[in-house]
Design an enzyme around this catalytic site. Structure first.
Site, short mmCIF file in Angstrom:
data_model
loop_
_atom_site.label_atom_id
_atom_site.label_comp_id
_atom_site.label_asym_id
_atom_site.label_seq_id
_atom_site.Cartn_x
_atom_site.Cartn_y
_atom_site.Cartn_z
N ASP A 122 0.82 -1.21 0.00
CA ASP A 122 0.00 0.00 0.00
C ASP A 122 0.85 1.25 0.00
O ASP A 122 2.04 1.22 0.22
CB ASP A 122 -0.86 0.04 1.27
N LYS A 158 -0.79 3.55 -5.58
CA LYS A 158 -0.28 4.79 -6.18
C LYS A 158 -1.38 5.82 -6.33
O LYS A 158 -1.84 6.11 -7.43
CB LYS A 158 0.29 4.48 -7.57
N MET A 197 -9.08 8.39 9.48
CA MET A 197 -9.66 8.87 8.22
C MET A 197 -10.63 10.01 8.46
O MET A 197 -11.67 10.10 7.82
CB MET A 197 -10.38 7.73 7.48
N1 SAH Z 1 -4.96 -0.03 9.30
C1 SAH Z 1 -4.46 1.28 9.59
C2 SAH Z 1 -5.50 2.35 9.38
C3 SAH Z 1 -5.96 2.47 7.97
S1 SAH Z 1 -7.09 3.77 7.74
C4 SAH Z 1 -3.90 1.30 11.01
O1 SAH Z 1 -4.12 0.37 11.77
O2 SAH Z 1 -3.20 2.26 11.34
C5 SAH Z 1 -6.03 5.10 7.29
C6 SAH Z 1 -6.03 6.13 8.39
O3 SAH Z 1 -5.13 5.73 9.40
C7 SAH Z 1 -5.58 7.49 7.97
O4 SAH Z 1 -6.62 8.23 7.38
C8 SAH Z 1 -5.16 8.08 9.29
O5 SAH Z 1 -6.28 8.48 10.04
C9 SAH Z 1 -4.58 6.87 9.99
N2 SAH Z 1 -3.12 6.82 9.84
C10 SAH Z 1 -2.39 5.91 9.18
N3 SAH Z 1 -1.08 6.15 9.31
C11 SAH Z 1 -0.98 7.25 10.08
C12 SAH Z 1 0.10 8.01 10.59
N4 SAH Z 1 1.36 7.68 10.32
N5 SAH Z 1 -0.17 9.08 11.36
C13 SAH Z 1 -1.44 9.43 11.64
N6 SAH Z 1 -2.49 8.75 11.19
C14 SAH Z 1 -2.28 7.68 10.42
#
Ligand code: SAH
Length: 523
Positions: A35, A57, A171
């Site tokens: 991803d 992408k 999100m």
């Molecule tokens: N499975 C992922 C979440 C996927 S949804 C997990 O467990 O982290 C994608 C959302 O995750 C983004 O919109 C944001 O809200 C959050 N997210 C992912 N990486 C992040 C990061 N490095 N810093 C802050 N929020 C993050």
């Protein structure tokens, strides 16, 4: 025969937050489907011969639709491949991991899931926010702020407010006004502490501290973008005291690490652990001189020498390769004393079970030569780069020690003129140089005509600094020629740079910063 699919959580961004089991699965993968939010360092762990499929992408609007991802996984597994599906954070937390398994299950393809560290907990943690604390709450709730296409947000704000727990929204950046309004209308106090952590656990991390009433406006002022987590609850008030990341001495600093291509990234690792954003720029490579009859001749006649002198770990490696070519091993060096220029070279000898008899107090060619000049009563064999420093041989000559200087390898200046790097050169606070040849390699690759007065070179020793000065690179020199001393130099120099390119409002003042320098153990 059917293959196997492993869903692996890559963690939230910091490559150190990949699990051991995840790394193992990645190391054995034949196909990796990944991803957008997975970091480059983690992608570097993918075996060179594995097929890489980028399904994220988004920038070029080529994001692969979910059902197609599901089909790719199935197809590759049915080809009999070991497939890793690498996903940001935890695959089962708003990661559609479940959906990806459904098709596999229908077709009887075996699979496993390796949980990952989720951004929902790690991004607040790196921002100094523990998502629970006994004094403030007894639950934490993770909510998506993403509405299904064409639908309104389906969040029961009253129920959330009633829990009194910490609320973490993923999100949620574009729905932020709806979220804060929803909570306020459901009766949550406007002064409830709230925060956002953008790019959590990465060097670009920014945290915003606010209240429920001010969060939306402050986020717009700071220009917070996705990916970010929104945290609402009393625990957010702890951030100021607990924001350990902001206190790291190299926080917000961008450092370019020039290094030989094949050397392990110890320096990068140490700098990152202290908060720096590190870009590696390999610009020199050593290659053995082959064939090398003079070297083989000297090794056959090694018993005629009193000392064998090595000036780099590369020299040790090529010595071993030459011994192997001759069908010999460490016993061939039995009677000869060993001199190493510094701890890195001595360490390379130690890997072969050999202890250096002499390492100079200052790790450079001149001190090596002076020390050996005083110790040697017989002949010295030097195995080193073709263009090695004259300081070593001059010191031996001054002491009337007879020597053979045997070129063993060559230094090749790698990484052809890089336009992208030149353009970005201003954005680096420091460029590290661990040898005079890294300076030469750097200059050769970015081009002589660049204005180097804008960068600050951190040099491992005076010889390196002299080479940098020849190219008008402003330099600072480490107190000892070690990676630790170079790291320490970066920490001492950090407060001299204008703080915070990342624009975090709550960054400590330089004086506090200097004190914070003692906080992590980087010795
Ligand atoms: N499975 C992922 C979440 C996927 S949804 C997990 O467990 O982290 C994608 C959302 O995750 C983004 O919109 C944001 O809200 C959050 N997210 C992912 N990486 C992040 C990061 N490095 N810093 C802050 N929020 C993050």
């Amino acid at each position: 025969m059917s293959g196997f699919v492993t869903l692996v959580g890559a963690g939230p961004g910091d490559p150190g937050l990949l699990t051991l089991k995840g790394r193992e699965a990645l190391g054995e993968a034949q196909v990796v489907v990944f991803d957008r939010l997975v970091s480059q360092e983690i992608l570097n762990l993918i075996p060179a011969d594995a097929e890489r499929i980028d399904v994220g992408k988004e920038a070029s609007h080529h994001k692969v639709p979910q059902d197609q991802i599901n089909r790719i996984l199935l197809e590759k597994a049915l080809e009999g491949k070991r497939v890793v599906r690498l996903k940001g954070g935890d695959p089962f937390l708003f990661g559609r991991g479940g959906e990806e398994l459904e098709l596999l299950r229908e077709h009887g393809v075996p699979f496993a899931e390796v949980p990952g560290i989720t951004s929902a907990i790690a991004a607040p943690a790196y921002g100094g926010i523990p998502v629970t604390h006994r004094d403030y709450c007894s639950s934490v709730h993770i909510i998506t702020g993403h509405a299904r296409a064409g639908k309104a947000l389906e969040i029961d704000f009253e129920a959330l407010v009633r829990t009194g727990g910490t609320l973490v929204f993923l999100m949620g950046v574009s729905a932020l006004p709806h979220i804060t309004r929803g909570l306020l209308e459901a009766g949550m106090a406007p002064e409830t502490p709230a925060a956002m952590v953008e790019n959590g656990t990465t060097p670009m991390q920014r945290r915003l501290d606010a209240t429920l009433a001010t969060l939306t406006e402050r986020a717009a002022e700071m220009g917070i973008h996705s990916p970010a987590v929104i945290v609402v609850g009393k625990v957010c008030a702890l951030a100021e005291g607990f924001c350990w990341l902001d206190r790291l001495p190299l926080r917000g600093k961008r450092i370019l690490v020039t290094r030989p291509k094949e050397r392990a990234g110890t320096l990068s690792r140490k700098l990152r652990a202290l908060g720096a954003e590190v870009t590696e720029y390999p610009c020199i490579e050593t290659v053995p001189i082959l064939p090398n009859p003079p070297l083989e001749r000297e090794l056959e006649a090694i018993s005629g020498y009193e000392w064998l002198c090595l000036t780099s770990p590369a020299g040790v490696r090529y010595l071993w390769e030459a011994l192997e070519r001759l069908g010999k091993d460490a016993r061939a060096l039995g009677g000869v004393k060993l001199a190493a220029i510094g701890s890195g070279t001595a360490g390379a000898l130690a890997e072969h079970g050999l202890r250096a008899d002499f390492v100079p107090p200052v790790y450079d060619a001149a001190h090596l030569g002076q020390g050996l000049g005083a110790l040697a009563t017989g002949r010295v064999l030097i195995l080193r780069a073709r263009e090695g420093s004259q300081a070593l041989t001059q010191a031996l000559e001054a002491a009337h020690v007879s020597y053979t200087d045997c070129p063993t390898y060559e230094t090749v200046y790698e990484n052809p003129h890089s336009e992208a790097l030149v353009k970005a050169l201003d954005t680096f606070d420091f460029v590290t140089f661990t040898s005079a040849s890294t300076v030469k390699g750097f200059v050769a690759s970015v081009g002589q005509d660049v204005d180097f007065s804008r960068i600050t070179g951190l040099c491992i020793g005076s010889q390196t600094a002299r080479e940098a000065a020849r190219h008008h690179i402003p330099t600072l020199v480490a107190e000892a020629a070690t990676i630790d001393a170079l790291t320490e130099l970066a920490c001492r120099a950090a407060p001299m740079c204008p703080p915070l390119r990342t624009g975090n409002g709550s960054f400590p003042e330089p004086e506090k910063w200097m004190k914070a320098r003692d906080f992590p153990d980087y010795s």
